[in-house]
Design an enzyme around this catalytic site. Structure first.
Site, PDB file in Angstrom:
ATOM      1  N   SER A  89       0.810  -1.212   0.000  1.00 44.83           N
ATOM      2  CA  SER A  89       0.000   0.000   0.000  1.00 44.83           C
ATOM      3  C   SER A  89       0.845   1.263   0.000  1.00 44.83           C
ATOM      4  CB  SER A  89      -0.915  -0.004   1.226  1.00 44.83           C
ATOM      5  OG  SER A  89      -0.142  -0.184   2.380  1.00 44.83           O
ATOM      6  N   THR A 191      -2.126   3.781   4.390  1.00 48.67           N
ATOM      7  CA  THR A 191      -1.124   4.840   4.248  1.00 48.67           C
ATOM      8  C   THR A 191      -0.234   4.764   5.464  1.00 48.67           C
ATOM      9  OG1 THR A 191      -2.623   6.343   3.125  1.00 48.67           O
ATOM     10  CG2 THR A 191      -0.859   7.370   4.379  1.00 48.67           C
ATOM     11  N   THR A 209       1.755   7.003   0.359  1.00 50.23           N
ATOM     12  CA  THR A 209       0.769   5.964   0.041  1.00 50.23           C
ATOM     13  C   THR A 209       0.736   5.677  -1.450  1.00 50.23           C
ATOM     14  OG1 THR A 209      -1.565   5.341   0.352  1.00 50.23           O
ATOM     15  CG2 THR A 209      -1.150   7.596  -0.321  1.00 50.23           C
ATOM     16  N   ARG A 219      -6.866   9.235 -10.020  1.00 51.70           N
ATOM     17  CA  ARG A 219      -7.422   9.566  -8.699  1.00 51.70           C
ATOM     18  C   ARG A 219      -6.308   9.963  -7.719  1.00 51.70           C
ATOM     19  NH1 ARG A 219      -6.768   7.769  -3.138  1.00 51.70           N
ATOM     20  NH2 ARG A 219      -8.710   8.172  -2.064  1.00 51.70           N
ATOM     21  N   VAL A 220      -6.579  11.008  -6.954  1.00 50.76           N
ATOM     22  CA  VAL A 220      -5.660  11.452  -5.906  1.00 50.76           C
ATOM     23  C   VAL A 220      -6.443  11.499  -4.602  1.00 50.76           C
ATOM     24  CG1 VAL A 220      -4.289  13.406  -5.076  1.00 50.76           C
ATOM     25  CG2 VAL A 220      -4.246  12.786  -7.500  1.00 50.76           C
ATOM     26  N   GLY A 221      -5.839  11.040  -3.527  1.00 50.18           N
ATOM     27  CA  GLY A 221      -6.525  11.034  -2.236  1.00 50.18           C
ATOM     28  C   GLY A 221      -6.123  12.198  -1.358  1.00 50.18           C
ATOM     29  N   ASP A 222      -6.244  11.989  -0.071  1.00 48.15           N
ATOM     30  CA  ASP A 222      -5.940  13.048   0.902  1.00 48.15           C
ATOM     31  C   ASP A 222      -4.449  13.167   1.217  1.00 48.15           C
ATOM     32  OD1 ASP A 222      -6.213  10.404   2.040  1.00 48.15           O
ATOM     33  OD2 ASP A 222      -5.859  11.334   3.992  1.00 48.15           O
ATOM     34  N   THR A 242      -5.460   8.334   7.752  1.00 51.52           N
ATOM     35  CA  THR A 242      -5.462   7.181   6.853  1.00 51.52           C
ATOM     36  C   THR A 242      -6.919   6.802   6.617  1.00 51.52           C
ATOM     37  OG1 THR A 242      -4.647   4.926   6.510  1.00 51.52           O
ATOM     38  CG2 THR A 242      -5.256   5.518   8.751  1.00 51.52           C
ATOM     39  N   GLY A 243      -7.140   6.045   5.566  1.00 53.22           N
ATOM     40  CA  GLY A 243      -8.510   5.651   5.264  1.00 53.22           C
ATOM     41  C   GLY A 243      -9.005   6.293   3.987  1.00 53.22           C
ATOM     42  N   GLY A 245      -9.669   8.619   1.556  1.00 51.44           N
ATOM     43  CA  GLY A 245      -9.178   9.987   1.421  1.00 51.44           C
ATOM     44  C   GLY A 245     -10.242  10.988   1.028  1.00 51.44           C
TER      45      GLY A 245
HETATM   46  N1  ASP Z   1      -5.796   7.867   2.566  1.00 51.10           N
HETATM   47  C1  ASP Z   1      -5.280   7.166   1.411  1.00 51.10           C
HETATM   48  C2  ASP Z   1      -5.992   7.629   0.178  1.00 51.10           C
HETATM   49  O1  ASP Z   1      -7.182   7.839   0.235  1.00 51.10           O
HETATM   50  C3  ASP Z   1      -5.392   5.707   1.471  1.00 51.10           C
HETATM   51  C4  ASP Z   1      -5.242   5.042   2.790  1.00 51.10           C
HETATM   52  O2  ASP Z   1      -4.950   5.626   3.794  1.00 51.10           O
HETATM   53  O3  ASP Z   1      -5.427   3.860   2.868  1.00 51.10           O
HETATM   54  O4  ASP Z   1      -5.368   7.683  -0.843  1.00 51.10           O
END
Ligand code: ASP
Length: 330
Positions: A89, A191, A209, A219-222, A242-243, A245
């Site tokens: 990951s 992450t 991450t 796609r881009v996350g947080d 984490t989680g 995003g």
């Molecule tokens: N927060 C990250 C994202 O959304 C992924 C993760 O933390 O698992 O890209």
């Protein structure tokens, strides 16, 4: 590491009871815990990380113990996980997007509030170090895609294939089963986020991450978004997420936590409120996704909170290191 299946394993029963830090000695800071009136004593320095990442956190701790600063600690700590191909990951070996591309997001912040980030970075394992170079060697905060890759190469980073055989096999299996449509959070994600306070009492943070596995291309996350995936204010404290995003971005979670601490909340209370902002939305689908936060304040008190069971925080402080299951909302 039992990180990857946390959504599937999330328990939907029981309400978490939050307890604050149970730390010892030194800084003599005290504060009220969110759900119990515990007296908290914190000590410095410390390193905390999302999930069960003992090797990475130990590296950061070693940097600090040998006189290094918090910025070097979080960078070098995150690099351990980026190079770990078995952790699918982060960095090399990260699971790809739906088209088979491994794309990395990362950011870093120092004690001055300077920050650097990379978005949709391909072919470079140490995204966190490229983010640091963006912070230190350019007038910018974020570099994305090809530009970020070219910048990294110009700084001496070696391009390499990030899609390992193991991740390729998992992706192929996923493709057979999956309907090719943009439903987020049906797959796994994780992450590494790391926060450190060094012997001078200065705070830095980083996160890195490969984002949601099998995300839509682009796609881009947080995680590379300053204030969402990470925020550091050396006067107040720091938080990292984490989680899913998308949910963190919508609530600017890490900045929110730091601002709540500035207003007097403990790290635990602030993390709980940030999760509360997500779950209390009228249309919130929170039973079906995970978000977790960890936070630390200037005095070295820590907090952690997630929507579901299964999230954990690794902490090195005093002579102790531990992985602690997070308190959770459901
Ligand atoms: N927060 C990250 C994202 O959304 C992924 C993760 O933390 O698992 O890209």
């Amino acid at each position: 590491m039992k990180r990857r299946n946390f959504i599937k394993n999330a328990s939907l029963t029981g309400v978490g009871i939050a307890v604050g830090s149970t730390l010892t000695s030194c800084a003599e800071n005290t504060s009220r815990d969110s759900k119990a009136t515990a007296i908290v004593k914190a000590s410095l320095p410390l390193v905390i990380s999302t999930w069960d990442v003992k090797n990475a956190t130990a590296k950061a701790w070693e940097v600090i113990q040998t006189g290094g600063n918090a910025l070097d600690a979080v960078e070098q700590g995150c690099m351990i996980e980026e190079a770990n191909e078995k952790g699918q990951s982060v960095g090399k070996g990260g699971l790809p997007d739906r088209d088979g591309n491994v794309t990395l997001d990362a950011c870093i912040m120092n004690k001055h509030g300077d920050c650097g980030s990379v978005v949709y970075l391909q072919n470079i394992t140490h995204a966190v170090s490229v983010a640091r170079k963006v912070m230190e060697d350019t007038p910018h905060v974020m570099l994305a895609g090809k530009g970020a890759e070219q910048f990294a190469i110009s700084k001496g980073f070696q391009p390499e294939e990030l899609l390992t055989e193991a991740s390729k096999e998992e992706w192929k299996k996923w493709k057979v089963k999956a309907k090719y449509k943009p439903i987020i959070n049906i797959e796994n994600h994780d992450t590494i986020g790391m926060l450190a306070i060094d012997k001078n009492g200065d705070i830095s943070g980083a996160c890195t991450t490969s984002g949601l596995a099998y995300k839509l291309a682009g796609r881009v996350g947080d995680s590379p978004i300053i204030g969402s995936g990470l925020f550091v204010d050396n006067e107040v404290g720091a938080a990292v997420a984490t989680g899913l995003g998308e949910e963190v971005v919508k609530t600017v979670g890490s900045f929110l936590i730091v601002e709540l601490m500035r207003q007097g909340k403990s790290p635990q209370e602030a993390c709980e409120e940030a999760i509360g902002r997500i779950v209390s939305k009228p249309n919130s689908n929170y039973k079906n996704f995970q978000v977790g936060y960890i936070a630390v304040n200037k005095q070295g008190e820590t907090g952690y909170y997630s929507i579901h069971k299964g999230f954990s925080m690794t902490k090195f402080q005093d002579a102790k290191n531990e992985n602690i299951q997070s308190e959770h909302y459901i």
